[in-house]
Design a protein around this motif. Structure first.
Motif, PDB file in Angstrom:
ATOM      1  N   ASP A 187      42.898  50.116  37.653  1.00  0.00           N
ATOM      2  CA  ASP A 187      41.582  50.527  37.132  1.00  0.00           C
ATOM      3  C   ASP A 187      40.829  50.924  38.499  1.00  0.00           C
ATOM      4  O   ASP A 187      39.936  50.061  38.845  1.00  0.00           O
ATOM      5  CB  ASP A 187      40.988  49.316  36.405  1.00  0.00           C
TER       6      ASP A 187
ATOM      7  N   ASN B  51      37.118  50.329  38.720  1.00  0.00           N
ATOM      8  CA  ASN B  51      36.400  48.879  39.004  1.00  0.00           C
ATOM      9  C   ASN B  51      37.196  48.227  40.006  1.00  0.00           C
ATOM     10  O   ASN B  51      37.511  47.033  39.860  1.00  0.00           O
ATOM     11  CB  ASN B  51      36.620  48.196  37.758  1.00  0.00           C
TER      12      ASN B  51
ATOM     13  N   SER C 247      32.056  41.634  45.063  1.00  0.00           N
ATOM     14  CA  SER C 247      33.402  42.289  44.434  1.00  0.00           C
ATOM     15  C   SER C 247      34.696  42.382  45.167  1.00  0.00           C
ATOM     16  O   SER C 247      34.914  43.079  45.870  1.00  0.00           O
ATOM     17  CB  SER C 247      32.957  43.711  44.313  1.00  0.00           C
TER      18      SER C 247
END
Length: 292
Positions: A34, A37, A99
């Motif tokens: 992905d 993300n 993140s």
């Protein structure tokens, strides 16, 4: 088949390193399932004598293969995109990064002390070769067994080499208890973003461990397989030309043998380690009681 795989790797390496090749190859495809993300940071935290050179080689090669920058400090992260971050010691807790996906490898702390002892007898690392009296006070305070007033004119390496092996290993066990092994014991093992694994398991069969690790990073299936090919180039046998357990002196990778402590620890070594870390070994799952 192995020859074809080798030729394919060489071709990919040429395309990445050669400006014309990079133009012909176009923009590298994202390894993430992905991409929108993808984590900002993929961080691996290593501890001294717990596969640091192994993962340095793997991360450098992954960085090159996937065209993802490799940094050694969170302050070096690029303004955008993903970066690999390799920590040789706990400089920053992964949870303080933005993140992230991470991995963390530990090793039986009893073997960490043995590996450290043999390495520090010859290493060229600066701290081990400086006079003990000239080292930072914070570092010297961690070496409780050292008669600092008597040996301040010596380096740690000189002091270890002046001792019989049994006494030297006792000294290293004590030093590790307040340095690398303390970092291992105090680590946060409950972070779902960090893939936890053991050196022992990776040395027995690295493929399932690394597959799970690369999947944890968020790589898609093809990227996982490519990453496994990259990592396989740096197996113990490929890096040293030796089998696990074969000892070669004055090498960063000395033997890789598991449970060395069973052969090298005397009753006194075992007793000291139990006094320092008996409960912590049980918490890590390396022992179920103190009868070892």
């Amino acid at each position: 088949m192995p020859q074809q795989a080798t030729m394919a790797r060489r071709a990919r390496r040429f395309l990445r390193r050669n400006p014309v090749g990079r133009w012909l190859a176009g923009k590298p495809q994202s390894p993430f399932a992905d991409p929108a993300n993808a984590p900002r940071v993929i961080v691996h935290t290593a501890h001294h004598k717990v596969g640091t050179s192994w993962f340095s080689a793997i991360f450098r090669a992954l960085s090159e293969h996937f065209a993802i920058p490799l940094v050694r400090d969170p302050d070096e992260l690029p303004a955008k995109g993903t970066a690999f971050l390799l920590q040789h010691r706990v400089l920053v807790e992964p949870a303080k990064l933005d993140s992230y996906k991470g991995s963390h490898m530990i090793r039986d702390p009893r073997d960490v002390a043995i590996s450290g002892y043999h390495y520090h007898l010859w290493t060229r690392e600066g701290w081990a070769n400086r006079k003990i009296k000239d080292l930072p006070e914070q570092m010297r305070q961690k070496w409780r067994r050292l008669p600092l007033d008597e040996i301040g004119h010596m380096s740690y390496q000189e002091y270890l080499n002046s001792l019989p092996e049994e006494a030297g290993l006792l000294t290293e066990i004590d030093r590790c208890s307040n340095t690398v092994n303390r970092d291992i014991f105090d680590w946060n093992y409950d972070d779902p973003n960090v893939f936890e694994f053991r050196y022992e398991d990776a040395m027995v069969d690295e493929t399932p461990i690394f597959r799970a690790m690369f999947e944890h990073y968020g790589f898609h299936a093809q990227a996982v397989n490519e990453a496994l090919d990259v990592a396989a180039r740096f197996s113990f046998a490929n890096r040293t030309g030796r089998s696990v357990g074969e000892v070669e002196g004055e090498q960063h990778i000395r033997s890789g043998k598991l449970q060395q402590w069973r052969e090298e620890y005397t009753a006194e070594h075992r007793q000291l380690f139990k006094e320092l870390h008996a409960d912590e070994l049980i918490k890590l799952g390396y022992e179920t009681d103190t009868d070892w």
